[in-house]
Design a protein around this motif. Structure first.
Motif, mmCIF file in Angstrom:
data_model
loop_
_atom_site.group_PDB
_atom_site.id
_atom_site.type_symbol
_atom_site.label_atom_id
_atom_site.label_comp_id
_atom_site.label_asym_id
_atom_site.label_seq_id
_atom_site.Cartn_x
_atom_site.Cartn_y
_atom_site.Cartn_z
ATOM 1 N N ASP A 71 0.828 -1.203 0.000
ATOM 2 C CA ASP A 71 0.000 0.000 0.000
ATOM 3 C C ASP A 71 0.862 1.254 0.000
ATOM 4 N N TRP A 72 1.925 1.227 0.804
ATOM 5 C CA TRP A 72 2.831 2.387 0.831
ATOM 6 C C TRP A 72 3.440 2.611 -0.540
ATOM 7 N N LEU A 73 3.885 1.533 -1.183
ATOM 8 C CA LEU A 73 4.534 1.654 -2.492
ATOM 9 C C LEU A 73 3.567 2.224 -3.526
ATOM 10 N N ALA A 74 2.310 1.789 -3.486
ATOM 11 C CA ALA A 74 1.316 2.308 -4.431
ATOM 12 C C ALA A 74 1.127 3.807 -4.244
ATOM 13 N N ASP A 75 1.030 4.250 -2.997
ATOM 14 C CA ASP A 75 0.871 5.678 -2.712
ATOM 15 C C ASP A 75 2.109 6.464 -3.133
ATOM 16 N N TYR A 76 3.275 5.900 -2.861
ATOM 17 C CA TYR A 76 4.534 6.583 -3.196
ATOM 18 C C TYR A 76 4.683 6.753 -4.708
ATOM 19 N N LEU A 77 4.395 5.697 -5.460
ATOM 20 C CA LEU A 77 4.501 5.774 -6.915
ATOM 21 C C LEU A 77 3.498 6.772 -7.477
ATOM 22 N N GLU A 105 2.401 9.449 -5.931
ATOM 23 C CA GLU A 105 2.932 10.783 -5.628
ATOM 24 C C GLU A 105 4.050 11.174 -6.578
ATOM 25 N N GLN A 106 4.794 10.187 -7.067
ATOM 26 C CA GLN A 106 5.895 10.440 -7.996
ATOM 27 C C GLN A 106 5.422 10.551 -9.442
ATOM 28 N N GLY A 107 4.121 10.430 -9.656
ATOM 29 C CA GLY A 107 3.591 10.491 -11.014
ATOM 30 C C GLY A 107 3.840 9.220 -11.801
ATOM 31 N N ARG A 108 4.053 8.108 -11.091
ATOM 32 C CA ARG A 108 4.391 6.844 -11.760
ATOM 33 C C ARG A 108 3.333 5.768 -11.492
ATOM 34 N N GLY A 109 2.176 6.189 -11.056
ATOM 35 C CA GLY A 109 1.148 5.235 -10.671
ATOM 36 C C GLY A 109 0.709 4.311 -11.784
ATOM 37 N N ASP A 110 0.761 4.773 -13.040
ATOM 38 C CA ASP A 110 0.311 3.961 -14.168
ATOM 39 C C ASP A 110 1.458 3.350 -14.953
ATOM 40 N N GLU A 111 2.697 3.627 -14.556
ATOM 41 C CA GLU A 111 3.856 3.068 -15.257
ATOM 42 C C GLU A 111 3.997 1.574 -14.981
ATOM 43 N N GLU A 112 4.671 0.883 -15.891
ATOM 44 C CA GLU A 112 5.051 -0.504 -15.604
ATOM 45 C C GLU A 112 6.210 -0.473 -14.618
ATOM 46 N N ILE A 113 6.046 -1.161 -13.497
ATOM 47 C CA ILE A 113 7.048 -1.151 -12.428
ATOM 48 C C ILE A 113 7.637 -2.556 -12.284
ATOM 49 N N ASN A 114 8.945 -2.649 -12.485
ATOM 50 C CA ASN A 114 9.641 -3.926 -12.375
ATOM 51 C C ASN A 114 10.258 -4.069 -10.986
ATOM 52 N N MET A 115 9.953 -5.186 -10.338
ATOM 53 C CA MET A 115 10.396 -5.406 -8.965
ATOM 54 C C MET A 115 11.206 -6.686 -8.839
ATOM 55 N N VAL A 116 12.039 -6.714 -7.816
ATOM 56 C CA VAL A 116 12.687 -7.951 -7.369
ATOM 57 C C VAL A 116 12.523 -8.018 -5.856
ATOM 58 N N THR A 117 12.524 -9.222 -5.321
ATOM 59 C CA THR A 117 12.412 -9.410 -3.878
ATOM 60 C C THR A 117 13.582 -10.234 -3.362
ATOM 61 N N ILE A 118 14.255 -9.708 -2.348
ATOM 62 C CA ILE A 118 15.254 -10.478 -1.618
ATOM 63 C C ILE A 118 14.524 -11.035 -0.403
ATOM 64 N N LYS A 166 -0.852 -7.674 -2.814
ATOM 65 C CA LYS A 166 -0.892 -6.330 -3.406
ATOM 66 C C LYS A 166 -0.497 -6.346 -4.882
ATOM 67 N N LEU A 167 0.362 -7.269 -5.263
ATOM 68 C CA LEU A 167 0.707 -7.403 -6.683
ATOM 69 C C LEU A 167 -0.535 -7.700 -7.513
ATOM 70 N N GLU A 168 -1.434 -8.492 -6.954
ATOM 71 C CA GLU A 168 -2.660 -8.846 -7.669
ATOM 72 C C GLU A 168 -3.547 -7.625 -7.917
ATOM 73 N N GLU A 169 -3.382 -6.594 -7.105
ATOM 74 C CA GLU A 169 -4.201 -5.388 -7.242
ATOM 75 C C GLU A 169 -3.634 -4.399 -8.260
ATOM 76 N N HIS A 170 -2.408 -4.649 -8.721
ATOM 77 C CA HIS A 170 -1.749 -3.692 -9.625
ATOM 78 C C HIS A 170 -1.220 -4.436 -10.843
ATOM 79 N N SER A 171 -1.974 -4.378 -11.928
ATOM 80 C CA SER A 171 -1.601 -5.116 -13.140
ATOM 81 C C SER A 171 -0.327 -4.586 -13.779
#
Length: 355
Positions: free
Chosen positions: A175-181, A183-196, A215-220
């Motif tokens: 949820d924090w990441l969605a809000d942060y993106l 705010e950065q104007g990147r809410g609709d961009e394709e966002i590539n993630m990795v998890t350690i 949360k990934l399921e909520e953001h295509s």
């Protein structure tokens, strides 16, 4: 078991613990140093001083700790060592399992042989405990779980569990990441993630991975490129991040399942000639919220950390006191949790933190 009255000191410590929110691990020293712990394969550490007091009147607690893999774990260990002391009516037998389940099982059996009054376990992984817990139950010794959960078919094998809501932590991060993106104007961009990820099979790893997956399921537009275990350590976190950077050119977000892994990831990112943090190329988030994570945010390297309170000692002591009094206790007891990011007054918060 000998009934004891909870000391004024312990009540004060309990109040302090309850006000601290949390869920985490990290990479600089807070609490006791790792050198204070004894390997599980060697002699367990008896932290109760038996000099002048009659140890026969003390409540003996055996604590099988995971290890000393992070600052969070160090603070967790110190919480138990400072709570279960003779002045509070306890004798603590402490054992460091060095990240090995077989060492913890050996320690639990040793506690049973020593006829302790209570056994506390922070399990390395969730499965494989039924036999040794049945042995403790047959011996009439209550078992309390700290931090990580056990997956057992009969939950009467343990009295209670104290720890963070790991799934909720992962969801809060998403949820924090969605809000942060946004705010950065990147809410609709394709966002590539990795998890350690953390140690595979540990409750914190399982829960945080699941929460973030929800949360990934909520953001295509979010894509998880890869996930690998960093074993909750800085060195392994750096190694995994180095591998990610070689495999993927377009990483936008790194999710580290504890602070220590984030410190290693940050080192790898910088070594590769890239930048991270609020003004950098890559967003880095982590879990645990130890002091070093605040220092990393202040330095501009880490974007946010999601807390896990390591101060479990007073809560476990409260459970023991209720059991001594013949009272029932809640099976699941979550500690309070919060999150912190670079929009906050981090220096003020850091100055007031206990871990």
């Amino acid at each position: 078991m000998k009934k004891k009255v909870l000391s004024v000191f312990l009540i004060a410590a309990m109040a302090l613990s309850m006000t601290a929110c949390g869920s985490g691990n990290s990479g600089s020293g807070s609490g006791s140093s790792e050198g204070d712990t004894a390997p599980a394969s060697d002699e367990a550490e008896d932290t109760g001083s038996e000099g002048d007091a009659d140890s026969g009147e003390l409540i003996t607690v055996g604590y099988a700790q995971v290890g000393a893999e992070s600052d969070w774990r160090t603070a967790n260990t110190e919480s138990f060592k400072s709570t279960f002391i003779e002045e509070n009516g306890y004798k603590l037998i402490f054992d460091d399992a060095q990240q090995k389940q077989e060492n913890q099982i050996k320690a639990i059996r040793s506690f049973i042989q020593q006829e302790v009054d209570y056994i506390v376990v922070a399990p390395v992984v969730e499965t494989g405990w039924e036999t040794v817990l049945e042995e403790a139950k047959e011996a009439g010794i209550p078992v309390i779980l700290s931090d990580r959960m056990m997956d057992v078919s009969d939950d009467s094998l343990f009295e209670a569990w104290v720890g963070g809501n790991f799934v909720k932590e992962g969801e809060t991060c998403g949820d924090w990441l969605a809000d942060y993106l946004e705010e950065q104007g990147r809410g609709d961009e394709e966002i590539n993630m990795v998890t350690i990820q953390g140690t595979i099979g540990a409750s914190a790893q399982v829960g945080r991975t699941e929460g973030m997956a929800n949360k990934l399921e909520e953001h295509s537009n979010w894509k998880m490129l890869d996930m690998q275990s960093g074993e909750f350590t800085q060195a392994k976190g750096q190694e995994v991040m180095e591998s990610f950077l070689k495999s993927y050119d377009d990483i936008d977000v790194v999710i580290c399942e504890n602070d220590n892994e984030a410190f290693g990831a940050i080192d790898a990112i910088k070594a590769a000639g890239k930048s991270c943090g609020p003004d950098g190329d890559i967003i880095v988030v982590s879990f645990d919220s130890v002091k070093a994570a605040f220092e990393s945010m202040i330095a501009g390297d880490l974007n946010a950390t999601f807390e896990c309170n390591p101060l479990h000692g007073p809560r476990v002591a409260e459970i023991i006191q209720k059991l001594e009094a013949g009272e029932t206790v809640d099976k699941i007891q979550y500690v309070d949790e919060a999150y912190f990011d670079t929009s906050m007054d981090l220096e003020t918060i850091l100055a007031e933190r206990a871990y």
